[in-house]
Design a protein around this motif. Structure first.
Motif, PDB file in Angstrom:
ATOM      1  N   UNK A   1       0.814  -1.209   0.000  1.00  0.00           N
ATOM      2  CA  UNK A   1       0.000   0.000   0.000  1.00  0.00           C
ATOM      3  C   UNK A   1       0.857   1.272   0.000  1.00  0.00           C
ATOM      4  N   UNK A   2       2.193   1.106   0.074  1.00  0.00           N
ATOM      5  CA  UNK A   2       3.122   2.239   0.004  1.00  0.00           C
ATOM      6  C   UNK A   2       3.717   2.410  -1.396  1.00  0.00           C
ATOM      7  N   UNK A   3       3.216   1.653  -2.376  1.00  0.00           N
ATOM      8  CA  UNK A   3       3.749   1.748  -3.736  1.00  0.00           C
ATOM      9  C   UNK A   3       3.689   3.184  -4.263  1.00  0.00           C
ATOM     10  N   UNK A   4       4.646   3.517  -5.111  1.00  0.00           N
ATOM     11  CA  UNK A   4       4.695   4.835  -5.752  1.00  0.00           C
ATOM     12  C   UNK A   4       4.730   4.628  -7.262  1.00  0.00           C
ATOM     13  N   UNK A   5       3.745   5.202  -7.962  1.00  0.00           N
ATOM     14  CA  UNK A   5       3.658   5.057  -9.422  1.00  0.00           C
ATOM     15  C   UNK A   5       3.692   3.594  -9.844  1.00  0.00           C
ATOM     16  N   UNK A   6       3.038   2.748  -9.059  1.00  0.00           N
ATOM     17  CA  UNK A   6       2.949   1.335  -9.383  1.00  0.00           C
ATOM     18  C   UNK A   6       4.199   0.536  -9.067  1.00  0.00           C
ATOM     19  N   UNK A   7       5.191   1.160  -8.446  1.00  0.00           N
ATOM     20  CA  UNK A   7       6.445   0.476  -8.135  1.00  0.00           C
ATOM     21  C   UNK A   7       6.567   0.227  -6.635  1.00  0.00           C
ATOM     22  N   UNK A   8       7.243  -0.895  -6.306  1.00  0.00           N
ATOM     23  CA  UNK A   8       7.481  -1.222  -4.902  1.00  0.00           C
ATOM     24  C   UNK A   8       8.552  -0.311  -4.331  1.00  0.00           C
ATOM     25  N   UNK A   9       8.365   0.064  -3.094  1.00  0.00           N
ATOM     26  CA  UNK A   9       9.277   0.984  -2.418  1.00  0.00           C
ATOM     27  C   UNK A   9      10.172   0.210  -1.455  1.00  0.00           C
ATOM     28  N   UNK A  10      11.472   0.482  -1.520  1.00  0.00           N
ATOM     29  CA  UNK A  10      12.380  -0.022  -0.482  1.00  0.00           C
ATOM     30  C   UNK A  10      13.094   1.176   0.147  1.00  0.00           C
ATOM     31  N   UNK A  11      12.991   1.272   1.452  1.00  0.00           N
ATOM     32  CA  UNK A  11      13.603   2.366   2.210  1.00  0.00           C
ATOM     33  C   UNK A  11      14.252   1.773   3.449  1.00  0.00           C
ATOM     34  N   UNK A  12      15.569   1.879   3.533  1.00  0.00           N
ATOM     35  CA  UNK A  12      16.299   1.250   4.627  1.00  0.00           C
ATOM     36  C   UNK A  12      17.142   2.257   5.397  1.00  0.00           C
ATOM     37  N   UNK A  13      17.129   2.132   6.721  1.00  0.00           N
ATOM     38  CA  UNK A  13      18.184   2.681   7.552  1.00  0.00           C
ATOM     39  C   UNK A  13      19.340   1.685   7.487  1.00  0.00           C
ATOM     40  N   UNK A  14      20.563   2.168   7.493  1.00  0.00           N
ATOM     41  CA  UNK A  14      21.708   1.247   7.448  1.00  0.00           C
ATOM     42  C   UNK A  14      22.855   1.814   8.276  1.00  0.00           C
ATOM     43  N   UNK A  15      23.544   0.932   8.987  1.00  0.00           N
ATOM     44  CA  UNK A  15      24.685   1.304   9.819  1.00  0.00           C
ATOM     45  C   UNK A  15      25.861   0.392   9.481  1.00  0.00           C
TER      46      UNK A  15
END
Length: 231
Positions: free
Chosen positions: A141-155
């Motif tokens: 339900x967080x898709x943008x323009x029909x594309x899957x979203x990946x958002x990561x914090x990384x350390x």
């Protein structure tokens, strides 16, 4: 003390001061090399990163990016920095901090260790999602323009060796060790519990089931590179 002794003592102090000043200057130059690397890495300007490395033919060059993939010669390192994907919407923002840098007494090499906190994100065509685990992505339900979203914090931790060539400091050995990450919508503990299979062999990766420890030794004062363990 005779005038001859006094002059000799003053000359020795000048030589010692010059050596100390040179090492301080070299420390700043080493930090600038890595900072430049990170700024260029964040905007996918890898062609400008290539000259920051030691020259072709230098013995022992190697690089490890995150916890998988070790490149053990000049050509493979340069290949990594060739054509790195940078599609529209992809964001890499790695911010390094807490530098610990030691320049060898002989002035020929240096060691550096940094911590990094940052974000990585982008959009994926739904047809390609099956190639990576579903838990790496945000809910559909967080898709943008029909594309899957990946958002990561990384350390991560960065451990580098530098070599002075033709009067300039260059990256010689490079290790990026990912400590932990988490999607924006999840915490790093539950995510690590899911993702541990990817990094089981790396001692310093965070896991809810083990205590933390350093995977590599921190830089400490040294005379020549033969006295230390390479990164």
């Amino acid at each position: 003390m005779t005038s001859t002794d006094l002059i000799a003592a003053l000359e020795a102090r000048v030589v010692a001061a010059e050596r100390l000043a040179q090492r301080a200057y070299d420390r700043g130059a080493v930090e600038n090399v890595f900072s430049k690397y990170m700024h260029l890495h964040n905007v996918f300007e890898d062609e400008q990163i290539k000259p920051l490395w030691v020259k072709k033919g230098t013995a022992g060059i190697h690089a490890q990016y995150t916890n998988v993939g070790v490149y053990t010669d000049y050509d493979s390192v340069m290949a990594y920095h060739s054509g790195r994907p940078s599609p529209a919407g992809k964001l890499i923002l790695h911010e390094t901090t807490t530098p610990l840098i030691e320049v060898a007494e002989d002035g020929k090499t240096a060691k550096g260790f940094w911590l990094m906190a940052g974000v990585e994100s982008g959009l994926s065509d739904p047809a390609n999602v099956g190639t990576m685990p579903e838990f790496l992505y945000e809910p559909e339900d967080k898709n943008v323009d029909g594309k899957r979203v990946w958002t990561h914090w990384v350390w991560c931790q960065y451990a580098l060796d530098f070599l002075k060539q033709d009067g300039e400091w260059k990256i010689w050995h490079f290790r990026c060790l990912e400590v932990t990450r988490a999607p924006f919508s999840e915490n790093w503990i539950t995510f690590a519990n899911k993702n541990q299979i990817a990094f089981d062999k790396i001692a310093d990766v965070y896991s809810p089931n083990r205590a933390r420890k350093l995977d590599v030794p921190l830089p400490s004062p040294y005379k020549t590179f033969a006295d230390v363990e390479e990164y």
